[in-house]
Scaffold this motif. Structure first.
Motif, PDB file in Angstrom:
ATOM      1  N   PRO A  47       0.688  -0.946  -0.344  1.00 31.39           N
ATOM      2  CA  PRO A  47       0.646   0.143   0.268  1.00 31.39           C
ATOM      3  C   PRO A  47       0.891   1.654   0.004  1.00 31.39           C
ATOM      4  CG  PRO A  47      -0.470  -1.150   2.050  1.00 31.39           C
ATOM      5  CD  PRO A  47       0.720  -1.867   1.211  1.00 31.39           C
ATOM      6  N   GLU A  48       1.944   1.028   0.539  1.00 26.37           N
ATOM      7  CA  GLU A  48       3.039   2.111   0.977  1.00 26.37           C
ATOM      8  C   GLU A  48       3.207   3.287   1.311  1.00 26.37           C
ATOM      9  OE1 GLU A  48       5.284   1.048  -0.663  1.00 26.37           O
ATOM     10  OE2 GLU A  48       5.110   0.495  -2.829  1.00 26.37           O
ATOM     11  N   ALA A  49       1.411   3.234   2.098  1.00 22.65           N
ATOM     12  CA  ALA A  49       0.528   4.255   2.455  1.00 22.65           C
ATOM     13  C   ALA A  49      -0.404   4.176   3.415  1.00 22.65           C
ATOM     14  CB  ALA A  49       0.968   6.172   2.330  1.00 22.65           C
ATOM     15  N   GLY A  50      -0.581   4.451   4.768  1.00 24.59           N
ATOM     16  CA  GLY A  50      -1.781   3.556   5.614  1.00 24.59           C
ATOM     17  C   GLY A  50      -2.657   4.963   5.471  1.00 24.59           C
ATOM     18  N   SER A  51      -2.796   5.982   4.823  1.00 26.10           N
ATOM     19  CA  SER A  51      -4.278   7.258   4.971  1.00 26.10           C
ATOM     20  C   SER A  51      -4.099   6.775   3.815  1.00 26.10           C
ATOM     21  CB  SER A  51      -3.410   8.114   5.394  1.00 26.10           C
ATOM     22  OG  SER A  51      -2.571   9.211   5.119  1.00 26.10           O
ATOM     23  N   GLN A  52      -5.722   7.248   3.519  1.00 25.28           N
ATOM     24  CA  GLN A  52      -6.044   7.234   1.685  1.00 25.28           C
ATOM     25  C   GLN A  52      -5.550   8.277   1.003  1.00 25.28           C
ATOM     26  OE1 GLN A  52      -7.662   4.963   0.089  1.00 25.28           O
ATOM     27  NE2 GLN A  52      -7.024   6.793  -1.650  1.00 25.28           N
ATOM     28  N   ARG A  53      -4.784   9.850   2.268  1.00 23.37           N
ATOM     29  CA  ARG A  53      -4.467  11.213   2.121  1.00 23.37           C
ATOM     30  C   ARG A  53      -3.588  10.799   1.439  1.00 23.37           C
ATOM     31  NH1 ARG A  53      -1.577  14.995   2.795  1.00 23.37           N
ATOM     32  NH2 ARG A  53      -0.325  14.300   4.690  1.00 23.37           N
ATOM     33  N   MET A  54      -2.836  10.252   1.853  1.00 23.61           N
ATOM     34  CA  MET A  54      -1.260  10.404   1.529  1.00 23.61           C
ATOM     35  C   MET A  54      -1.468   8.505   0.496  1.00 23.61           C
ATOM     36  SD  MET A  54       1.855  10.905   3.273  1.00 23.61           S
ATOM     37  CE  MET A  54       2.559  11.233   1.905  1.00 23.61           C
ATOM     38  N   GLY A  87      -2.919   4.749  -6.610  1.00 26.27           N
ATOM     39  CA  GLY A  87      -3.734   4.036  -7.082  1.00 26.27           C
ATOM     40  C   GLY A  87      -5.175   3.167  -6.321  1.00 26.27           C
ATOM     41  N   LEU A  88      -5.031   3.147  -4.924  1.00 25.99           N
ATOM     42  CA  LEU A  88      -5.351   1.954  -4.004  1.00 25.99           C
ATOM     43  C   LEU A  88      -6.289   2.162  -3.327  1.00 25.99           C
ATOM     44  CD1 LEU A  88      -2.525  -0.660  -3.562  1.00 25.99           C
ATOM     45  CD2 LEU A  88      -4.389  -0.925  -4.396  1.00 25.99           C
ATOM     46  N   THR A  89      -7.395   2.139  -2.941  1.00 25.83           N
ATOM     47  CA  THR A  89      -8.110   2.826  -2.134  1.00 25.83           C
ATOM     48  C   THR A  89      -7.965   1.780  -0.636  1.00 25.83           C
ATOM     49  OG1 THR A  89      -9.927   1.385  -2.859  1.00 25.83           O
ATOM     50  CG2 THR A  89      -9.518   3.539  -3.158  1.00 25.83           C
ATOM     51  N   GLU A  90      -8.358   1.464   0.605  1.00 27.33           N
ATOM     52  CA  GLU A  90      -9.210   0.971   1.592  1.00 27.33           C
ATOM     53  C   GLU A  90      -9.646   0.198   0.893  1.00 27.33           C
ATOM     54  OE1 GLU A  90     -10.314   0.987   6.140  1.00 27.33           O
ATOM     55  OE2 GLU A  90      -9.008   2.104   6.015  1.00 27.33           O
ATOM     56  N   GLU A  91     -10.603  -0.139   0.707  1.00 24.37           N
ATOM     57  CA  GLU A  91     -12.269  -0.753  -0.012  1.00 24.37           C
ATOM     58  C   GLU A  91     -11.139  -1.674  -1.001  1.00 24.37           C
ATOM     59  OE1 GLU A  91     -16.264  -1.188  -2.538  1.00 24.37           O
ATOM     60  OE2 GLU A  91     -14.692   0.480  -1.733  1.00 24.37           O
ATOM     61  N   ILE A  92     -10.191  -1.046  -1.795  1.00 21.15           N
ATOM     62  CA  ILE A  92      -9.482  -2.471  -2.254  1.00 21.15           C
ATOM     63  C   ILE A  92      -8.588  -3.370  -1.852  1.00 21.15           C
ATOM     64  CG2 ILE A  92      -7.741  -2.699  -4.462  1.00 21.15           C
ATOM     65  CD1 ILE A  92      -9.140  -0.302  -5.526  1.00 21.15           C
ATOM     66  N   ILE A  93      -8.083  -2.496  -1.347  1.00 25.14           N
ATOM     67  CA  ILE A  93      -6.886  -3.961   0.179  1.00 25.14           C
ATOM     68  C   ILE A  93      -7.368  -4.693   0.773  1.00 25.14           C
ATOM     69  CG2 ILE A  93      -5.334  -3.665   2.112  1.00 25.14           C
ATOM     70  CD1 ILE A  93      -4.245  -0.565   1.274  1.00 25.14           C
ATOM     71  N   LEU A 115      -3.961   0.051   9.404  1.00 29.81           N
ATOM     72  CA  LEU A 115      -4.762  -0.135   8.314  1.00 29.81           C
ATOM     73  C   LEU A 115      -3.990  -1.844   8.044  1.00 29.81           C
ATOM     74  CD1 LEU A 115      -5.581  -0.667   5.435  1.00 29.81           C
ATOM     75  CD2 LEU A 115      -3.225  -0.469   4.812  1.00 29.81           C
ATOM     76  N   ALA A 116      -3.226  -1.586   9.098  1.00 33.75           N
ATOM     77  CA  ALA A 116      -2.106  -3.522   9.661  1.00 33.75           C
ATOM     78  C   ALA A 116      -3.246  -4.279  10.395  1.00 33.75           C
ATOM     79  CB  ALA A 116      -0.923  -3.540   9.573  1.00 33.75           C
ATOM     80  N   ASP A 117      -4.010  -3.474  11.570  1.00 35.82           N
ATOM     81  CA  ASP A 117      -4.852  -4.031  12.172  1.00 35.82           C
ATOM     82  C   ASP A 117      -6.596  -4.661  11.305  1.00 35.82           C
ATOM     83  OD1 ASP A 117      -5.522  -4.489  15.850  1.00 35.82           O
ATOM     84  OD2 ASP A 117      -7.408  -2.909  14.580  1.00 35.82           O
ATOM     85  N   LYS A 118      -6.681  -3.382  10.776  1.00 32.43           N
ATOM     86  CA  LYS A 118      -8.370  -3.775   9.994  1.00 32.43           C
ATOM     87  C   LYS A 118      -7.924  -4.905   8.807  1.00 32.43           C
ATOM     88  CE  LYS A 118      -9.734   1.258   9.566  1.00 32.43           C
ATOM     89  NZ  LYS A 118      -9.704   2.501   8.673  1.00 32.43           N
ATOM     90  N   ILE A 119      -6.445  -5.443   8.270  1.00 30.96           N
ATOM     91  CA  ILE A 119      -6.919  -6.228   7.771  1.00 30.96           C
ATOM     92  C   ILE A 119      -6.936  -7.481   8.912  1.00 30.96           C
ATOM     93  CG2 ILE A 119      -5.078  -7.632   6.115  1.00 30.96           C
ATOM     94  CD1 ILE A 119      -4.079  -4.893   4.709  1.00 30.96           C
ATOM     95  N   ALA A 120      -5.941  -7.657   9.872  1.00 27.77           N
ATOM     96  CA  ALA A 120      -5.753  -8.785  10.689  1.00 27.77           C
ATOM     97  C   ALA A 120      -7.506  -9.280  11.227  1.00 27.77           C
ATOM     98  CB  ALA A 120      -5.270  -8.163  11.938  1.00 27.77           C
ATOM     99  N   ARG A 121      -8.096  -7.513  11.624  1.00 34.80           N
ATOM    100  CA  ARG A 121     -10.171  -8.085  11.558  1.00 34.80           C
ATOM    101  C   ARG A 121     -10.515  -8.908  11.004  1.00 34.80           C
ATOM    102  NH1 ARG A 121     -11.535  -2.222  13.351  1.00 34.80           N
ATOM    103  NH2 ARG A 121      -9.510  -1.787  13.465  1.00 34.80           N
ATOM    104  N   ARG A 122      -9.942  -8.289   9.295  1.00 37.88           N
ATOM    105  CA  ARG A 122     -10.863  -9.043   8.350  1.00 37.88           C
ATOM    106  C   ARG A 122     -10.618 -10.273   8.458  1.00 37.88           C
ATOM    107  NH1 ARG A 122     -13.537 -11.330   5.901  1.00 37.88           N
ATOM    108  NH2 ARG A 122     -13.936 -10.957   3.435  1.00 37.88           N
ATOM    109  N   TYR A 123      -9.247 -10.673   8.858  1.00 39.04           N
ATOM    110  CA  TYR A 123      -9.194 -12.717   9.196  1.00 39.04           C
ATOM    111  C   TYR A 123     -10.006 -13.528   9.963  1.00 39.04           C
ATOM    112  CZ  TYR A 123      -6.878 -16.971   9.534  1.00 39.04           C
ATOM    113  OH  TYR A 123      -6.298 -18.501   9.392  1.00 39.04           O
TER     114      TYR A 123
END
Length: 621
Positions: free
Chosen positions: A370-377, A384-390, A427-435
């Motif tokens: 993702p290279e950056a944690g926030s959507q703004r960054m 070209g990646l949104t949090e939703e896509i990730i 963002l890493a935590d959200k990915i873990a939560r998705r698991y």
């Protein structure tokens, strides 16, 4: 019979003697009395790294197709042999013939990364070739450089006779023909340099003068020889399908870093990430014909005995015939025990399906960048990646059986705030939560999310070439902020965090955007004993800091200031196709966190369409 340059007693004393004996499968042996040009091709790092480099394999094959040229290979001796060669005064030698490099017509050095610069001086020094071009005589080889770091060759300008800008398949034949012509006519070394300067894409550093303003920035950069052009045009292969490519790559005796068949499917990238130098300097994107690739895959595997094939590309998912190619590779080779490696894939349904067929899901991990944690960054860097896509990609992976994910981010990007830094562990935590949203009986064990951060380095010919960097202490403080935020996450037991060395980052920043004054720094660092600087166990920051002090160069001048938009850069004389006006627009778009569409969606007018090739929207109109 070929005699080894090293005696048995020396080979018994050093680590991995197979690095130095040559005679590998598919290496080329010629009668040196029946050729006109001897070319030593060098990768200035240890054998295992150099043997993994596709560019050298391509040029080695291309040169050796000529009956009048014998191209051989040479790599940096490891520190154990380096010491012995100096003590016993053994000159550096080529692997194929074991002859001294000083006996060759050309020494070609690929410059792949900034932290190999002291190794380049090691190669010259051990070869008995004067380090500076001004001290060389008619008895010395022509030293020519190529590779991605030639996008700013000035920190090495004192050491190279010639520098080849761009892709090597285009004008090397013309350059070698001119060398033969000059040799036949009894011309001097200087005569050849003048002939070479007239070849498009060839830069002769000694034929240019630089003047400076009082503030240390460049005032002018002008030719001092009538044969030299004011601008050097980067060379680009527009027809990749017919370009030379090795069907019989050399097979190393010992395990190389990339010990597999590398199948280059395309060059360039449509994405336009603003931090990525490769994505800018390798424009436009050019694909190889899928039928050509199928043929190469079959022949290269047959000719090498490798048990793995890997697709080589900046962004494999963007290759338009990927599905057909991957299906062919699986159907043709999976049953024969050939592993198929698919790097640089976006995590989507097709990619996961394919990776499920070619990987052991229980052992492998998936990589997201993702290279950056926030959507703004991410908008700032045009990722070209949104949090939703990730999260959707991670979710599909978890449901497909994966439970290990590697995440890559950068710290120190332009406009970065503490909120952006803290968004990385969030963002890493959200990915873990998705698991853990998956029912427990359907999970594949515990989830493991490993996050790594590197520190951003502005590179020439990117929209971020104007950006400032930070001090070692400031970078470490940013990593500490991220580390602290990881400890606050709900699923912290599933999360691991690593960060890269900041000292190397600071130095790499100076070498990436340095001017000719930096040549003295590199030479002084080498004199002080710096070598293998890209190896963490060899890197000595104290010696580099001493070199800065001894040469009077200021790190702050090169790293800690934001450049003005009208500043003359050391690399402004190079035409890569991408215009400075476009890079300025992209810099301003970054400051406004404005996204630029990729090249297949819309032409953003970067400038390379003038070369009439690749996937540019504009070039097809």
């Amino acid at each position: 019979m070929r005699r080894l340059a090293l005696t048995d007693d020396i080979l018994m004393k050093i680590e991995k003697p197979a690095r130095y004996i040559g005679n590998e499968v598919n290496s080329v042996i010629k009668d040196k009395n029946k050729i006109d040009i001897r070319f030593a091709m060098c990768f200035p790092d240890v054998y295992e790294i150099g043997m993994s480099h596709l560019g050298i394999q391509i040029l080695y094959d291309m040169f050796n197709r000529r009956e009048d040229v014998w191209c051989e290979r040479v790599y940096s001796p490891w520190t154990d042999l380096d010491q012995i060669m100096r003590e016993k005064k053994i000159p550096l030698f080529a692997l194929e013939s074991q002859d001294p490099i000083k006996d060759f017509d050309f020494l070609g050095i690929t410059i792949q990364y900034e932290m190999c610069y002291t190794n380049i001086l090691q190669i010259l020094d051990l070869s008995g070739i004067p380090i500076k071009t001004k001290d060389r005589t008619e008895e010395d080889p022509i030293v020519i450089g190529g590779g991605p770091c030639t996008s700013n060759p000035e920190p090495l300008a004192d050491f190279f006779d010639l520098i080849y800008m761009g892709e090597g398949e285009t004008v090397y034949d013309e350059l070698l023909d001119r060398y033969k012509e000059n040799k036949k006519n009894g011309g001097t070394r200087h005569d050849f340099l003048e002939m070479a300067a007239e070849v498009e894409g060839i830069y002769v550093p000694s034929f240019y003068d630089v003047t400076y303003k009082e503030d240390g920035t460049i005032a002018s950069f002008t030719p001092n020889n009538a044969h030299a052009s004011e601008r050097i045009k980067k060379q680009v292969v527009l027809d990749m399908s017919s370009a030379p490519y090795p069907e019989k790559p050399v097979v190393p005796f010992i395990k190389a870093t990339q010990d597999r068949v590398a199948l280059e499917i395309q060059r360039g990238c449509i994405r336009g990430c603003r931090f990525c130098q490769a994505g800018m300097i390798y424009r436009p994107t050019r694909e190889k014909d899928v039928e050509v690739l199928k043929g190469y895959a079959s022949r290269m595997l047959a000719n090498t005995g490798h048990e793995e094939i890997s697709l080589s590309s900046l962004s494999s998912s963007d290759y338009s015939h990927l599905k057909e190619l991957v299906t062919f590779l699986i159907d043709e080779f999976k049953s024969k025990g050939i592993n198929i490696s698919l790097p640089s894939l976006r995590i989507d349904a097709f990619s996961l399906d394919v990776m499920g067929k070619v990987q052991d899901i229980r052992k492998s991990s998936l990589t997201f960048a993702p290279e950056a944690g926030s959507q703004r960054m991410r908008n700032v860097i045009n990722k070209g990646l949104t949090e939703e896509i990730i999260l959707d990609g991670a979710g599909q992976a978890f449901e497909g059986g994966w439970n290990k994910v590697k995440l890559y981010f950068m710290l120190g990007l332009p406009t970065e705030t503490e909120e952006d830094m803290r968004a990385i562990p969030e963002l890493a935590d959200k990915i873990a939560r998705r698991y853990y949203e998956i029912p427990k009986d359907q999970r594949n064990g515990k989830c493991q999310i490993t996050t790594s951060t590197s520190f951003f380095i502005p590179k020439p010919f990117t929209p971020f070439q104007w950006a400032r960097m930070y001090t070692n202490e400031e970078y470490i403080a940013r990593a500490a902020t991220v580390k602290h935020a990881f400890n606050e996450q709900l699923n912290k037991k599933s999360l691991k965090y690593h960060w890269h060395d900041a000292e190397v980052t600071v130095l790499e920043g100076v070498l990436a955007r340095g001017d000719r004054k930096v040549c003295a720094l590199v030479e002084e660092a080498y004199r002080l004993g710096c070598l293998y600087d890209s190896w963490s166990d060899q890197f000595d920051n104290e010696k580099w800091m001493q070199a800065f002090e001894n040469t009077g160069l200021d790190i702050a001048f090169y790293n800690l200031r934001e450049r003005s938009l009208d500043e003359i850069f050391p690399w402004d004389f190079i035409d890569t196709g991408v215009s400075k006006a476009f890079l300025k627009r992209e810099w301003e778009n970054a400051m406004n966190a404005q996204v630029t569409p990729n090249c297949r969606m819309q032409c953003s007018g970067c400038g390379v369409a003038k070369w009439k090739g690749g996937v540019c929207v504009e070039s097809k109109n």
